[in-house]
Design a protein around this motif. Structure first.
Motif, PDB file in Angstrom:
ATOM      1  N   ILE A 110       6.429  -0.172  -6.833  1.00  0.00           N
ATOM      2  CA  ILE A 110       6.585   1.009  -5.970  1.00  0.00           C
ATOM      3  C   ILE A 110       5.496   2.042  -6.247  1.00  0.00           C
ATOM      4  CG2 ILE A 110       8.083   2.951  -5.383  1.00  0.00           C
ATOM      5  CD1 ILE A 110      10.468   1.102  -6.045  1.00  0.00           C
ATOM      6  N   MET A 111       5.345   2.408  -7.519  1.00  0.00           N
ATOM      7  CA  MET A 111       4.344   3.403  -7.896  1.00  0.00           C
ATOM      8  C   MET A 111       2.935   2.904  -7.618  1.00  0.00           C
ATOM      9  SD  MET A 111       5.279   6.384  -8.953  1.00  0.00           S
ATOM     10  CE  MET A 111       3.756   6.861  -9.800  1.00  0.00           C
ATOM     11  N   GLY A 112       2.707   1.603  -7.870  1.00  0.00           N
ATOM     12  CA  GLY A 112       1.387   1.029  -7.609  1.00  0.00           C
ATOM     13  C   GLY A 112       1.004   1.160  -6.148  1.00  0.00           C
ATOM     14  N   GLY A 113       1.960   0.918  -5.261  1.00  0.00           N
ATOM     15  CA  GLY A 113       1.699   1.051  -3.826  1.00  0.00           C
ATOM     16  C   GLY A 113       1.362   2.481  -3.430  1.00  0.00           C
ATOM     17  N   LEU A 114       2.101   3.438  -3.970  1.00  0.00           N
ATOM     18  CA  LEU A 114       1.855   4.851  -3.655  1.00  0.00           C
ATOM     19  C   LEU A 114       0.501   5.314  -4.188  1.00  0.00           C
ATOM     20  CD1 LEU A 114       5.393   6.353  -4.395  1.00  0.00           C
ATOM     21  CD2 LEU A 114       4.372   5.874  -2.165  1.00  0.00           C
ATOM     22  N   VAL A 115       0.170   4.869  -5.398  1.00  0.00           N
ATOM     23  CA  VAL A 115      -1.117   5.267  -5.999  1.00  0.00           C
ATOM     24  C   VAL A 115      -2.285   4.697  -5.205  1.00  0.00           C
ATOM     25  CG1 VAL A 115      -2.608   4.968  -8.017  1.00  0.00           C
ATOM     26  CG2 VAL A 115      -0.211   5.603  -8.323  1.00  0.00           C
ATOM     27  N   ILE A 116      -2.211   3.424  -4.841  1.00  0.00           N
ATOM     28  CA  ILE A 116      -3.291   2.801  -4.069  1.00  0.00           C
ATOM     29  C   ILE A 116      -3.431   3.476  -2.702  1.00  0.00           C
ATOM     30  CG2 ILE A 116      -4.038   0.688  -2.915  1.00  0.00           C
ATOM     31  CD1 ILE A 116      -4.458   0.755  -5.958  1.00  0.00           C
ATOM     32  N   ASN A 159      -1.914  -8.066   9.270  1.00  0.00           N
ATOM     33  CA  ASN A 159      -3.264  -7.596   9.582  1.00  0.00           C
ATOM     34  C   ASN A 159      -3.510  -6.238   8.922  1.00  0.00           C
ATOM     35  OD1 ASN A 159      -5.826  -7.678  10.761  1.00  0.00           O
ATOM     36  ND2 ASN A 159      -5.139  -6.510  12.553  1.00  0.00           N
ATOM     37  N   ILE A 160      -3.306  -6.177   7.618  1.00  0.00           N
ATOM     38  CA  ILE A 160      -3.428  -4.913   6.877  1.00  0.00           C
ATOM     39  C   ILE A 160      -4.892  -4.530   6.741  1.00  0.00           C
ATOM     40  CG2 ILE A 160      -2.935  -3.729   4.711  1.00  0.00           C
ATOM     41  CD1 ILE A 160      -0.562  -5.630   4.359  1.00  0.00           C
ATOM     42  N   ARG A 161      -5.225  -3.312   7.172  1.00  0.00           N
ATOM     43  CA  ARG A 161      -6.592  -2.807   7.124  1.00  0.00           C
ATOM     44  C   ARG A 161      -6.583  -1.426   6.465  1.00  0.00           C
ATOM     45  NH1 ARG A 161      -5.016  -3.801  11.935  1.00  0.00           N
ATOM     46  NH2 ARG A 161      -5.160  -1.624  12.555  1.00  0.00           N
ATOM     47  N   GLY A 162      -7.689  -1.093   5.808  1.00  0.00           N
ATOM     48  CA  GLY A 162      -7.845   0.248   5.257  1.00  0.00           C
ATOM     49  C   GLY A 162      -7.428   0.399   3.808  1.00  0.00           C
ATOM     50  N   GLY A 163      -7.036  -0.696   3.145  1.00  0.00           N
ATOM     51  CA  GLY A 163      -6.660  -0.609   1.741  1.00  0.00           C
ATOM     52  C   GLY A 163      -7.886  -0.729   0.837  1.00  0.00           C
ATOM     53  N   LEU A 164      -7.640  -0.932  -0.450  1.00  0.00           N
ATOM     54  CA  LEU A 164      -8.749  -1.070  -1.400  1.00  0.00           C
ATOM     55  C   LEU A 164      -9.120  -2.510  -1.662  1.00  0.00           C
ATOM     56  CD1 LEU A 164      -7.860   1.579  -4.153  1.00  0.00           C
ATOM     57  CD2 LEU A 164      -9.325   1.836  -2.155  1.00  0.00           C
ATOM     58  N   PHE A 165      -8.200  -3.453  -1.419  1.00  0.00           N
ATOM     59  CA  PHE A 165      -8.438  -4.838  -1.779  1.00  0.00           C
ATOM     60  C   PHE A 165      -8.360  -5.753  -0.555  1.00  0.00           C
ATOM     61  CE2 PHE A 165      -6.033  -2.670  -5.141  1.00  0.00           C
ATOM     62  CZ  PHE A 165      -7.004  -2.636  -6.137  1.00  0.00           C
ATOM     63  N   ILE A 196      -5.276   6.749  -3.242  1.00  0.00           N
ATOM     64  CA  ILE A 196      -6.693   6.508  -3.543  1.00  0.00           C
ATOM     65  C   ILE A 196      -7.449   6.101  -2.282  1.00  0.00           C
ATOM     66  CG2 ILE A 196      -8.298   5.027  -4.804  1.00  0.00           C
ATOM     67  CD1 ILE A 196      -6.258   4.903  -7.064  1.00  0.00           C
ATOM     68  N   ALA A 197      -6.850   5.205  -1.487  1.00  0.00           N
ATOM     69  CA  ALA A 197      -7.490   4.736  -0.250  1.00  0.00           C
ATOM     70  C   ALA A 197      -7.710   5.890   0.728  1.00  0.00           C
ATOM     71  CB  ALA A 197      -6.633   3.649   0.396  1.00  0.00           C
ATOM     72  N   LYS A 198      -6.745   6.791   0.810  1.00  0.00           N
ATOM     73  CA  LYS A 198      -6.837   7.910   1.741  1.00  0.00           C
ATOM     74  C   LYS A 198      -7.859   8.957   1.301  1.00  0.00           C
ATOM     75  CE  LYS A 198      -3.730   6.682   4.770  1.00  0.00           C
ATOM     76  NZ  LYS A 198      -4.115   6.400   6.171  1.00  0.00           N
ATOM     77  N   ASN A 199      -8.219   8.941   0.036  1.00  0.00           N
ATOM     78  CA  ASN A 199      -9.150   9.950  -0.482  1.00  0.00           C
ATOM     79  C   ASN A 199     -10.503   9.381  -0.872  1.00  0.00           C
ATOM     80  OD1 ASN A 199      -7.640  12.746  -0.937  1.00  0.00           O
ATOM     81  ND2 ASN A 199      -6.174  11.113  -1.398  1.00  0.00           N
ATOM     82  N   MET A 200     -10.761   8.124  -0.523  1.00  0.00           N
ATOM     83  CA  MET A 200     -12.045   7.516  -0.875  1.00  0.00           C
ATOM     84  C   MET A 200     -13.166   8.081   0.003  1.00  0.00           C
ATOM     85  SD  MET A 200     -13.161   3.502  -0.874  1.00  0.00           S
ATOM     86  CE  MET A 200     -11.991   3.112  -2.175  1.00  0.00           C
ATOM     87  N   PRO A 201     -14.208   8.648  -0.595  1.00  0.00           N
ATOM     88  CA  PRO A 201     -15.306   9.239   0.189  1.00  0.00           C
ATOM     89  C   PRO A 201     -16.348   8.204   0.583  1.00  0.00           C
ATOM     90  CG  PRO A 201     -15.697   9.609  -2.130  1.00  0.00           C
ATOM     91  CD  PRO A 201     -14.372   8.862  -2.031  1.00  0.00           C
ATOM     92  N   ASN A 233       0.663   3.615   6.828  1.00  0.00           N
ATOM     93  CA  ASN A 233       0.718   3.895   5.394  1.00  0.00           C
ATOM     94  C   ASN A 233       1.579   2.889   4.630  1.00  0.00           C
ATOM     95  OD1 ASN A 233      -0.947   6.067   5.770  1.00  0.00           O
ATOM     96  ND2 ASN A 233       0.644   7.611   5.638  1.00  0.00           N
ATOM     97  N   TRP A 234       2.701   2.495   5.221  1.00  0.00           N
ATOM     98  CA  TRP A 234       3.591   1.604   4.484  1.00  0.00           C
ATOM     99  C   TRP A 234       2.972   0.231   4.278  1.00  0.00           C
ATOM    100  CZ3 TRP A 234       5.493  -3.055   6.203  1.00  0.00           C
ATOM    101  CH2 TRP A 234       5.443  -3.308   7.581  1.00  0.00           C
ATOM    102  N   LYS A 235       2.113  -0.181   5.204  1.00  0.00           N
ATOM    103  CA  LYS A 235       1.451  -1.469   5.053  1.00  0.00           C
ATOM    104  C   LYS A 235       0.405  -1.412   3.939  1.00  0.00           C
ATOM    105  CE  LYS A 235       2.039  -3.134   9.804  1.00  0.00           C
ATOM    106  NZ  LYS A 235       1.340  -3.669  10.993  1.00  0.00           N
TER     107      LYS A 235
END
Length: 229
Positions: A142-148, A223-229, A151-156, A97-99
């Motif tokens: 900080i807030m941008g990271g938490l929001v993304i 090697n960050i995987r699973g984000g939006l960008f 969103i990534a964790k709830n993307m269907p 999550n932190w990555k």
């Protein structure tokens, strides 16, 4: 020994073919593309089928919650490179999550700073005085990271939507972005300028550029995987 290994590989391959049929079209296409990528990278058949077995079992289970292969393993290229670089690791998945939060925070924080800086170059003195302050900028990252991350964790999976999944995604995305805007504007109004030191247009542009550069290298290095960008 080779015959036993061959039989094991064949058994894994047959099981994998059966699991592949249980995937959504989107996830199935991801695995087929990954298979092609690994073949081009000369990964052995035995190792590939072993890795696919773990991935397919995970995908069949996780797609029930609307998660996609792209969310879990990153792009096909990222996943293939990760597997080839570290062949001893048969388990791959979304980054911690932190990555993901770090990647998203650098993106959102950098974007806000860059836009604010560019706008400030063409603003009057009065408008420029309302530019982002130091504390507000830090809060944006900080807030941008938490929001993304949320969103990534709830993307269907749009090809195989779970009931309520899209509604939850929209609610989380909307609430998250509203919270980000609230924190940004609220900090500018509440925190005095003596503490929330204003950053001029050039400073914001420099911060924005540095954030995007940091995002680029962090994504490659960690090697960050699973984000939006």
């Amino acid at each position: 020994m080779e015959e036993v290994q061959g039989n094991t590989t064949q058994a894994k391959k047959e099981e994998n073919n059966a699991l592949l049929q249980k995937l959504t079209k989107r996830n199935e296409q991801y695995m087929l593309s990954l298979n092609k990528a690994l073949v081009e990278k000369n990964m052995s058949e035995a190792k590939k089928e072993e890795i696919f077995n773990d991935m397919l079992h995970n995908l069949v289970e996780r797609q029930k919650a609307g998660e996609t292969a792209r969310q879990l393993y990153g792009t096909v290229t990222e996943c293939a490179n990760h597997l080839v670089a570290k062949p001893e690791q048969s388990q791959v998945g979304p980054s911690k999550n932190w990555k993901i939060a770090l990647d998203g925070g650098l993106m959102i924080g950098g974007l806000f700073s860059l836009i604010t800086g560019l706008s400030g170059l063409f603003s009057s003195v009065e408008e420029a005085s309302s530019s982002l302050g130091l504390i507000t900028t830090l809060l944006n990252f900080i807030m941008g990271g938490l929001v993304i991350l949320l969103i990534a964790k709830n993307m269907p999976d749009r090809k195989n939507p779970k009931k309520g999944g899209m509604v939850r995604y929209i609610l989380v995305s909307t609430t998250g972005m509203l919270a980000l805007m609230f924190v940004m504007t609220g900090s500018m109004m509440v925190i005095p300028a003596a503490v929330n030191v204003p950053i001029n247009a050039i400073g914001n542009i420099v911060i924005g550029i540095l954030a995007f550069v940091a995002k680029y290298f962090a994504k490659r290095k960690l090697n960050i995987r699973g984000g939006l960008f």
